[in-house]
Write a protein that holds these residues in place. Structure first.
Motif, PDB file in Angstrom:
ATOM      1  N   THR A  65       0.839  -1.198   0.000  1.00 41.12           N
ATOM      2  CA  THR A  65       0.000   0.000   0.000  1.00 41.12           C
ATOM      3  C   THR A  65       0.868   1.240   0.000  1.00 41.12           C
ATOM      4  OG1 THR A  65      -1.677  -1.196   1.288  1.00 41.12           O
ATOM      5  CG2 THR A  65      -1.877   1.206   1.156  1.00 41.12           C
ATOM      6  N   GLU A  66       0.769   2.029  -1.044  1.00 38.73           N
ATOM      7  CA  GLU A  66       1.500   3.286  -1.138  1.00 38.73           C
ATOM      8  C   GLU A  66       0.582   4.439  -0.762  1.00 38.73           C
ATOM      9  OE1 GLU A  66       2.947   3.581  -5.111  1.00 38.73           O
ATOM     10  OE2 GLU A  66       4.577   2.145  -4.797  1.00 38.73           O
ATOM     11  N   SER A  67       1.113   5.411  -0.028  1.00 34.96           N
ATOM     12  CA  SER A  67       0.297   6.563   0.359  1.00 34.96           C
ATOM     13  C   SER A  67       1.213   7.698   0.779  1.00 34.96           C
ATOM     14  CB  SER A  67      -0.646   6.197   1.511  1.00 34.96           C
ATOM     15  OG  SER A  67       0.095   5.839   2.672  1.00 34.96           O
ATOM     16  N   ASP A  68       0.612   8.869   1.006  1.00 34.63           N
ATOM     17  CA  ASP A  68       1.323  10.005   1.587  1.00 34.63           C
ATOM     18  C   ASP A  68       0.990  10.016   3.070  1.00 34.63           C
ATOM     19  OD1 ASP A  68       2.498  10.912  -0.773  1.00 34.63           O
ATOM     20  OD2 ASP A  68       0.685  11.997  -1.345  1.00 34.63           O
ATOM     21  N   GLY A  69       1.973   9.712   3.894  1.00 40.52           N
ATOM     22  CA  GLY A  69       1.763   9.660   5.331  1.00 40.52           C
ATOM     23  C   GLY A  69       2.266  10.906   6.011  1.00 40.52           C
ATOM     24  N   PRO A  70       2.240  10.919   7.339  1.00 40.50           N
ATOM     25  CA  PRO A  70       2.715  12.089   8.089  1.00 40.50           C
ATOM     26  C   PRO A  70       4.204  12.355   7.884  1.00 40.50           C
ATOM     27  CG  PRO A  70       2.296  10.228   9.552  1.00 40.50           C
ATOM     28  CD  PRO A  70       1.739   9.857   8.222  1.00 40.50           C
ATOM     29  N   ASP A  71       4.949  11.337   7.445  1.00 37.39           N
ATOM     30  CA  ASP A  71       6.382  11.488   7.199  1.00 37.39           C
ATOM     31  C   ASP A  71       6.697  11.543   5.712  1.00 37.39           C
ATOM     32  OD1 ASP A  71       6.913  11.190  10.026  1.00 37.39           O
ATOM     33  OD2 ASP A  71       6.558   9.050   9.754  1.00 37.39           O
ATOM     34  N   GLY A  72       5.708  11.878   4.890  1.00 34.78           N
ATOM     35  CA  GLY A  72       5.912  11.926   3.447  1.00 34.78           C
ATOM     36  C   GLY A  72       5.503  10.626   2.790  1.00 34.78           C
ATOM     37  N   GLN A  73       6.100  10.333   1.658  1.00 35.50           N
ATOM     38  CA  GLN A  73       5.730   9.136   0.910  1.00 35.50           C
ATOM     39  C   GLN A  73       6.066   7.879   1.713  1.00 35.50           C
ATOM     40  OE1 GLN A  73       6.312  10.807  -3.661  1.00 35.50           O
ATOM     41  NE2 GLN A  73       7.806   9.407  -2.838  1.00 35.50           N
ATOM     42  N   GLN A  74       5.110   6.988   1.808  1.00 36.15           N
ATOM     43  CA  GLN A  74       5.330   5.775   2.575  1.00 36.15           C
ATOM     44  C   GLN A  74       4.760   4.568   1.834  1.00 36.15           C
ATOM     45  OE1 GLN A  74       3.217   6.232   6.308  1.00 36.15           O
ATOM     46  NE2 GLN A  74       1.266   5.636   5.412  1.00 36.15           N
ATOM     47  N   THR A  75       5.301   3.412   2.160  1.00 34.12           N
ATOM     48  CA  THR A  75       4.785   2.149   1.654  1.00 34.12           C
ATOM     49  C   THR A  75       4.629   1.203   2.836  1.00 34.12           C
ATOM     50  OG1 THR A  75       5.891   2.415  -0.486  1.00 34.12           O
ATOM     51  CG2 THR A  75       5.202   0.195   0.110  1.00 34.12           C
ATOM     52  N   ILE A  76       3.444   0.624   2.958  1.00 32.26           N
ATOM     53  CA  ILE A  76       3.182  -0.357   4.015  1.00 32.26           C
ATOM     54  C   ILE A  76       3.077  -1.728   3.361  1.00 32.26           C
ATOM     55  CG2 ILE A  76       1.598  -1.098   5.831  1.00 32.26           C
ATOM     56  CD1 ILE A  76       0.791   1.850   6.153  1.00 32.26           C
ATOM     57  N   LEU A  77       3.914  -2.645   3.833  1.00 30.64           N
ATOM     58  CA  LEU A  77       3.943  -3.998   3.296  1.00 30.64           C
ATOM     59  C   LEU A  77       3.543  -4.979   4.384  1.00 30.64           C
ATOM     60  CD1 LEU A  77       6.990  -2.476   2.387  1.00 30.64           C
ATOM     61  CD2 LEU A  77       6.483  -4.079   0.538  1.00 30.64           C
ATOM     62  N   HIS A  78       2.619  -5.876   4.061  1.00 29.33           N
ATOM     63  CA  HIS A  78       2.098  -6.797   5.078  1.00 29.33           C
ATOM     64  C   HIS A  78       1.923  -8.178   4.467  1.00 29.33           C
ATOM     65  CE1 HIS A  78      -1.220  -7.781   8.260  1.00 29.33           C
ATOM     66  NE2 HIS A  78      -0.058  -8.321   8.563  1.00 29.33           N
ATOM     67  N   ALA A  79       2.599  -9.156   5.045  1.00 30.60           N
ATOM     68  CA  ALA A  79       2.528 -10.541   4.555  1.00 30.60           C
ATOM     69  C   ALA A  79       2.097 -11.463   5.688  1.00 30.60           C
ATOM     70  CB  ALA A  79       3.877 -10.979   4.008  1.00 30.60           C
ATOM     71  N   PRO A  80       0.795 -11.465   6.042  1.00 30.71           N
ATOM     72  CA  PRO A  80       0.340 -12.337   7.125  1.00 30.71           C
ATOM     73  C   PRO A  80       0.652 -13.808   6.860  1.00 30.71           C
ATOM     74  CG  PRO A  80      -1.512 -11.395   5.899  1.00 30.71           C
ATOM     75  CD  PRO A  80      -0.299 -10.674   5.466  1.00 30.71           C
ATOM     76  N   GLU A  81       0.664 -14.179   5.594  1.00 31.80           N
ATOM     77  CA  GLU A  81       1.153 -15.505   5.221  1.00 31.80           C
ATOM     78  C   GLU A  81       1.705 -15.451   3.805  1.00 31.80           C
ATOM     79  OE1 GLU A  81      -1.576 -18.755   4.313  1.00 31.80           O
ATOM     80  OE2 GLU A  81      -3.244 -17.336   4.511  1.00 31.80           O
ATOM     81  N   ILE A  82       2.661 -16.313   3.532  1.00 34.67           N
ATOM     82  CA  ILE A  82       3.227 -16.416   2.189  1.00 34.67           C
ATOM     83  C   ILE A  82       2.318 -17.340   1.388  1.00 34.67           C
ATOM     84  CG2 ILE A  82       5.238 -17.039   0.817  1.00 34.67           C
ATOM     85  CD1 ILE A  82       5.656 -14.647   2.692  1.00 34.67           C
ATOM     86  N   THR A  83       1.683 -16.805   0.375  1.00 36.61           N
ATOM     87  CA  THR A  83       0.723 -17.594  -0.408  1.00 36.61           C
ATOM     88  C   THR A  83       1.372 -18.305  -1.583  1.00 36.61           C
ATOM     89  OG1 THR A  83       0.159 -15.627  -1.708  1.00 36.61           O
ATOM     90  CG2 THR A  83      -1.181 -16.083   0.246  1.00 36.61           C
TER      91      THR A  83
END
Length: 429
Positions: A65-83
């Motif tokens: 997930t790419e977005s503009d966060g409070p610290d500028g450009q951010q990417t959140i990556l989440h892998a609850p399981e490897i599919t």
């Protein structure tokens, strides 16, 4: 295919913010495979390479997930399981660094099938050291039909690994695999680039125990699991150096912000030796040139903290207008002078013999149509175009989009006349 057009002769004056480091961001993104909790990366560049890797990670089970966060450009990556543990050729071939998903996949799931990355225009760049390191950690490796089949059903085990020569990619790959291995891993003759320290800081924020990154010996004490974290990507030293050379080429005064000048001391020292004004500041560096002709200086590429091979093409462009003859020795990659013939199309006087190029400065470059051959070569042509008389058009700029964020916008904000010509014929500022 898009092109970039530059009208030369405009001096650069203004401020350029340096983006997060591409070479660090893509390895940090791969670290998201090591935990089932979210990894939030700030100061993230938006580049073709990060998009390529994001696409591959999504296939493996990571939400990106790419977005503009409070610290500028951010990417959140989440892998609850490897599919999926399968990284196909059509994705890996787009960017060599995507091969580094192999280690984290083996470490977390015990198995993976990852395509070999294939060839490279600037040299063979084999992955032998990567595979040897993973085998030392206990992975069983088989090569078949262009794929690496790797298994470690009982998990990876700590090991002593001595690299026969310095390799940034292999050092990073071993670190990524060893952090959740059982026992202690020690890497000898490790690469010392700042991006390795950045990776260490991110992994440690996730609960790893890594010491020594940025030195020739790295010690990793394996832990049972990693957790989520927030980490700011280090500023891009290659982008910082590129714009420093651009300012020296065009003349004027440019302040580079969100930067760490000590990361490019080897370049800044050479710019000062050539006669360029360099002022280090609390958040970056100011580059000044009043229009006087620069002096020719010699460089030789070397592993960090030496002169970066990724800045060699840019510096060669600068030397094409310097007073005298400079010698440029490339010691890291073979075939990394492919930009020389294109610079000669602009009127440069360059002769290449093996790993050395001799650049005899000329009074004036003339605009022409040129073709990019790789990422750093492409930006060297843009730099040359800033000082060439008339219009320079650089084709195959998809190379540029891999590693430079908003290049045209950053240069035009300082007064350069640079525009993108879309493949439909329309120009874009």
């Amino acid at each position: 295919m898009d092109r970039i057009a530059i009208i030369g002769g405009a001096r650069l004056n203004g401020e350029i913010p340096v983006s997060g480091a591409k070479n660090s961001a893509i390895k940090l993104m791969a670290a998201s495979l090591l935990t089932d909790e979210p990894l939030r990366l700030t100061n993230m560049p938006r580049l073709a390479d990060t998009r390529f890797l994001g696409k591959l990670l999504s296939r493996l089970g990571v939400s990106v997930t790419e977005s503009d966060g409070p610290d500028g450009q951010q990417t959140i990556l989440h892998a609850p399981e490897i599919t999926s543990g399968f990284a196909p050729y059509d994705l890996v071939r787009q960017m060599r660094a995507s091969f580094n998903v192999l280690g984290p996949l083996i470490a977390r799931t015990g198995q993976a099938k990852v395509s070999l990355p294939g060839g490279c225009t600037i040299g063979a760049r084999p992955v032998d050291l990567h595979l040897q390191a993973l085998e030392a950690l206990g992975a069983k490796i088989d090569l078949h039909e262009g794929y690496v089949y790797a298994q470690a059903p009982r998990g990876l085990k700590g090991a002593e690994i001595t690299f026969p020569f310095v390799s940034v990619g292999a050092t990073e790959h071993a670190m990524l695999a060893a952090v959740i291995a059982d026992g202690v891993t020690v890497l000898h003759n490790a690469a010392c680039e700042p991006e390795l320290l950045d990776l260490q800081e991110c992994l440690n924020a996730m609960g790893a125990k890594v010491e020594g990154a940025g030195t020739p010996t790295v010690t990793i004490t394996g832990v049972a699991r990693l957790h989520g974290a927030t980490h700011a990507v280090i500023p891009d030293r290659i982008e910082m150096g590129t714009y420093a050379v651009a300012a020296a080429m065009a003349g004027g005064e440019v302040r580079l912000t969100n930067a760490r000048p000590h990361l490019i001391d080897s370049l800044l020292d050479k710019l000062e030796e050539a006669g360029c004004g360099v002022e280090r500041t609390s958040d970056g560096v100011i580059i000044r040139r009043n229009g006087e002709r620069l002096k020719a200086v010699d460089i030789e590429t070397a592993p960090y903290p030496g002169f970066a091979t990724d800045l060699q093409a840019q510096f060669m462009a600068l030397m094409t207008l310097a007073d005298g003859e400079s010698r440029i020795r490339e010691t890291i990659f073979e075939n990394r002078f492919m930009h020389a013939p294109e610079l000669m199309r602009l009127g440069a006087d360059i002769s290449v013999s093996g790993g050395e190029a001799r650049v005899r400065g000329v009074a004036q470059l003339e605009g022409a149509e040129v073709m990019a051959t790789d990422l750093r070569a492409s930006v060297s042509l843009v730099i040359a175009g800033l000082a060439a008389r008339g219009e320079t058009i650089v084709s195959r700029i998809y190379h540029l989009d891999r590693g430079f964020e908003r290049l045209e916008a950053k240069l035009t904000a300082c007064g350069a006349q640079v525009r993108r010509i879309k493949d439909d014929g329309e120009a874009e500022l």
